[in-house]
Motif scaffolding. Structure first.
Motif, PDB file in Angstrom:
ATOM      1  N   HIS A 203       0.853  -1.195   0.000  1.00 26.85           N
ATOM      2  CA  HIS A 203       0.000   0.000   0.000  1.00 26.85           C
ATOM      3  C   HIS A 203       0.885   1.239   0.000  1.00 26.85           C
ATOM      4  CE1 HIS A 203      -3.132  -2.485   2.524  1.00 26.85           C
ATOM      5  NE2 HIS A 203      -2.947  -2.983   1.311  1.00 26.85           N
TER       6      HIS A 203
ATOM      7  N   ARG B  38      -4.714 -12.588   1.015  1.00 30.72           N
ATOM      8  CA  ARG B  38      -5.212 -11.882  -0.172  1.00 30.72           C
ATOM      9  C   ARG B  38      -5.138 -10.365   0.042  1.00 30.72           C
ATOM     10  NH1 ARG B  38      -7.309 -14.697  -4.219  1.00 30.72           N
ATOM     11  NH2 ARG B  38      -8.438 -12.878  -5.038  1.00 30.72           N
ATOM     12  N   ARG B  39      -3.952  -9.899   0.371  1.00 32.73           N
ATOM     13  CA  ARG B  39      -3.747  -8.497   0.693  1.00 32.73           C
ATOM     14  C   ARG B  39      -3.792  -7.641  -0.572  1.00 32.73           C
ATOM     15  NH1 ARG B  39       0.085  -4.491   2.511  1.00 32.73           N
ATOM     16  NH2 ARG B  39      -0.379  -3.873   4.668  1.00 32.73           N
ATOM     17  N   ASP B  40      -4.521  -6.541  -0.515  1.00 32.84           N
ATOM     18  CA  ASP B  40      -4.658  -5.655  -1.663  1.00 32.84           C
ATOM     19  C   ASP B  40      -3.319  -5.043  -2.053  1.00 32.84           C
ATOM     20  OD1 ASP B  40      -7.341  -6.148  -1.539  1.00 32.84           O
ATOM     21  OD2 ASP B  40      -7.867  -4.215  -0.620  1.00 32.84           O
TER      22      ASP B  40
ATOM     23  N   ALA C 152      -8.465 -11.426  -8.786  1.00 35.07           N
ATOM     24  CA  ALA C 152      -8.466 -10.060  -8.249  1.00 35.07           C
ATOM     25  C   ALA C 152      -9.371  -9.143  -9.070  1.00 35.07           C
ATOM     26  CB  ALA C 152      -7.049  -9.498  -8.235  1.00 35.07           C
TER      27      ALA C 152
ATOM     28  N   THR D 271      -2.036 -12.811  -8.577  1.00 36.19           N
ATOM     29  CA  THR D 271      -3.051 -11.827  -8.174  1.00 36.19           C
ATOM     30  C   THR D 271      -3.846 -12.357  -6.989  1.00 36.19           C
ATOM     31  OG1 THR D 271      -4.488 -12.721  -9.912  1.00 36.19           O
ATOM     32  CG2 THR D 271      -3.262 -10.709 -10.425  1.00 36.19           C
TER      33      THR D 271
ATOM     34  N   SER E 142      -4.966 -11.256  -4.419  1.00 39.93           N
ATOM     35  CA  SER E 142      -5.401 -10.040  -3.744  1.00 39.93           C
ATOM     36  C   SER E 142      -6.870  -9.826  -4.068  1.00 39.93           C
ATOM     37  CB  SER E 142      -4.600  -8.816  -4.221  1.00 39.93           C
ATOM     38  OG  SER E 142      -3.213  -8.977  -4.009  1.00 39.93           O
ATOM     39  N   ALA E 143      -7.583  -9.190  -3.145  1.00 35.50           N
ATOM     40  CA  ALA E 143      -8.960  -8.822  -3.476  1.00 35.50           C
ATOM     41  C   ALA E 143      -8.965  -7.749  -4.556  1.00 35.50           C
ATOM     42  CB  ALA E 143      -9.691  -8.341  -2.228  1.00 35.50           C
ATOM     43  N   GLU E 144      -8.016  -6.783  -4.451  1.00 32.56           N
ATOM     44  CA  GLU E 144      -7.986  -5.662  -5.388  1.00 32.56           C
ATOM     45  C   GLU E 144      -6.565  -5.284  -5.780  1.00 32.56           C
ATOM     46  OE1 GLU E 144     -11.531  -2.498  -4.847  1.00 32.56           O
ATOM     47  OE2 GLU E 144     -10.097  -2.534  -3.190  1.00 32.56           O
TER      48      GLU E 144
ATOM     49  N   ARG F 275      -2.445  -1.471  -3.642  1.00 30.73           N
ATOM     50  CA  ARG F 275      -3.187  -0.253  -3.957  1.00 30.73           C
ATOM     51  C   ARG F 275      -2.368   1.001  -3.665  1.00 30.73           C
ATOM     52  NH1 ARG F 275      -6.384  -1.626   1.027  1.00 30.73           N
ATOM     53  NH2 ARG F 275      -5.774  -0.106   2.621  1.00 30.73           N
TER      54      ARG F 275
END
Length: 546
Positions: free
Chosen positions: A337, A364-366, A421, A391, A393-395, A368
């Motif tokens: 992040h 599943r760390r974003d 993702a 991927t 990750s959620a986002e 962003r």
């Protein structure tokens, strides 16, 4: 073949080529052989830097404002560094004395003009930019100006520990692993471990919270030749690591070299494995990491891997990936992040910059809030910027890549979604595309070739969105709301959007916009003319000029 063996073979070839036929024609063959051997010894005996033992160039001599600077040699490049003091006049001379017939100063968009006189090339720099010089079909010459450093430590401050003062060997002859790790562990909060000019050998090191590692100009921290001093995290080697720490800085114009090729191969023999991968620099679960000016070189595979590393700032770092070790990514930014990467120079064997979600599969760390700007990228075998394919990750969200010079790649941008993702709100802006590997791989450049397999049309894209389910249970994610704006290229290379079906019927690829796609000065709006296609469950791209 080791890097030094490769260099010696190349040097011998250069010596042979530099001897005029007339020099040997009057001599008997045995005398000619003695002449060639003596020239080779003369070349090799002066082929290393007296402090760092780095190999020196046999191809170029360079002056900056009339003063000679050292020209180093590393695998497929020669390079110089010099303190930036304002405008600089650069003069490059071919040591073989052959007249220069063709040259490019890159990034080409800068419009730097040059003068050629016989074997000399001269030009002026008005800003401290990273440059790559191509002269005829010789090895590329990389120019690295070094800005004044306002973060240089106060060496009289008791919290600044000079490693030479505590007994570190700076000649490259003795291992320093235990001493350096003890020094790191013993640093006071906010302390600095300072490396003055020299060559320091060490095994793997662990950084801690609230510290600065300062690697001064003309300093090389290099991995020990004893492969057992290089540690593993799980199945991956690492040279320098920080895990579960915060407030770390790595500063200074020096170099960190994992010695990755020989170490990787030694561990492959030891473990009887085909491939043992690793990282030159690895962080896991770190907050507030800043790295400025330092060069990272010769990883085991991926060069710099940041996992769950938040508030990450990279400024004017250089990555020199080995072109003889596979999987040589430049920057892998994994589930992080608030990332700022700027003014960087990346030479990668594999992907140059790749945001991903790889190691934290359970979380599943974003990934962003990225800004990656004002970077010069070279990917020898793969992609300039690749999102994914990992991927987990959620986002992947709110990422901007701007003012990027793609000097070489086989594909400039890929978005691979294998693990479900939601990839959205991604901007690629102000992109300058210079060279696709496919179109230059057979021109005869003096570059080390890792594999004989050539790139082909099927592997070459400007922009490519691709899906695959990593496992039968993997979800089909989304790639949406992507803007590719202000593209500057001298040829049209295909782009492709490929999507897979989703249970909810939604398009897995949607709202992809190409804005101001300029080819040879002309903005093109016809997707067919730009070779942009859509397949599977992918919406057609929008192409506009404004």
């Amino acid at each position: 073949m080791t890097r030094k063996e490769t260099f010696l073979v190349y040097t011998f070839k250069q010596v042979i080529l530099s001897v005029h036929k007339e020099s040997c024609m009057p001599l008997r063959q045995v005398h000619c052989s003695v002449l060639l051997l003596s020239l080779l010894v003369a070349h090799v005996s002066a082929a290393t830097d007296p402090i760092t033992q780095d190999l020196l160039s046999t191809r170029y001599a360079v002056t900056v404002d009339g003063k000679p600077v050292t020209v180093y040699s590393y695998e497929d490049m020669d390079y110089i560094t010099f303190p930036w003091q304002g405008k600089a006049k650069i003069n490059v001379t071919r040591l073989d004395a052959k007249p220069i017939t063709e040259t490019r100063i890159r990034p080409v968009r800068l419009g730097i003009t040059s003068q050629i006189k016989q074997a000399n090339l001269s030009f002026e720099m008005d800003a401290p930019r990273h440059l790559v010089i191509n002269i005829d079909l010789m090895r590329k010459l990389v120019i690295v100006p070094q800005l004044p450093d306002p973060d240089f430590p106060d060496l009289n401050n008791k919290s600044v520990i000079n490693v030479k003062n505590i007994g570190a060997d700076s000649t490259g002859k003795r291992d320093n692993t235990q001493l350096l790790q003890q020094a790191i562990d013993g640093l006071p909060t906010g302390g600095t471990l300072y490396f003055p000019a020299g060559h320091y050998r060490t095994g793997s090191l662990e950084l801690k919270s609230d510290m600065t590692l300062y690697v001064d100009r003309h300093t090389l921290i290099k991995g020990s030749d004893n492969f057992k001093l290089h540690k593993f995290r799980g199945s991956y080697l690492y040279f320098i690591r920080a895990e579960n720490q915060q407030n770390i800085r790595i500063l200074g114009h020096g170099m960190i070299d994992a010695n990755g090729g020989p170490i990787r191969r030694a561990w492959e023999v030891e473990k009887a494995k085909r491939k043992v991968a690793g990282r030159c620099f690895l962080t896991v679960n770190v907050k507030n990491l800043t790295i400025k000016n330092t060069t990272f070189r010769e990883s085991y595979s991926w060069n710099m891997h940041f996992v769950a590393t938040d508030n990450l700032h990279l400024d004017r770092i250089k990555v020199f990936s080995s072109m003889t070790n596979s999987n040589g990514d430049g920057l892998d930014i994994d589930g992080c992040h608030d990332v700022l990467v700027e003014n960087c120079l990346i030479f990668a064997e594999d992907d140059a910059i790749t945001p991903k979600g790889a190691w934290l599969k359970d979380q599943r760390r974003d990934a962003r809030n990225f800004v990656i700007r004002d970077c010069v990228l070279w990917s020898q075998m793969a992609t300039g910027i690749r999102l994914g394919a990992e991927t987990h990750s959620a986002e992947f969200a709110n990422m901007t890549f701007e003012n990027i010079d793609f000097l070489r790649a086989n594909t400039m941008i890929r978005i691979y979604n294998y693990d479900g993702a939601d990839i959205h709100d991604i901007v690629f802006k102000n992109l300058w595309v210079e060279e696709y590997t496919l179109y230059v791989q057979d021109l005869g450049f003096d570059e080390i070739e890792r594999v004989k397999k050539k790139r082909d049309q099927g592997q070459t894209y400007f922009f490519y969105v691709y899906y695959r389910k990593r496992t039968p249970e993997s979800q089909v994610g989304l790639v949406r709301d992507v803007l590719i704006e202000n593209i500057h290229a001298d040829r049209v290379v295909k782009s492709k959007l490929f999507g897979m079906d989703r249970p909810d019927g939604q398009k897995s690829v949607s709202n992809i916009t190409f804005k101001n796609y300029i080819v040879n000065g002309k903005c093109i709006t016809d997707p067919k003319a730009l070779k942009i296609s859509s397949e599977g469950n992918a919406e057609l791209a929008t192409v506009i000029c404004e």
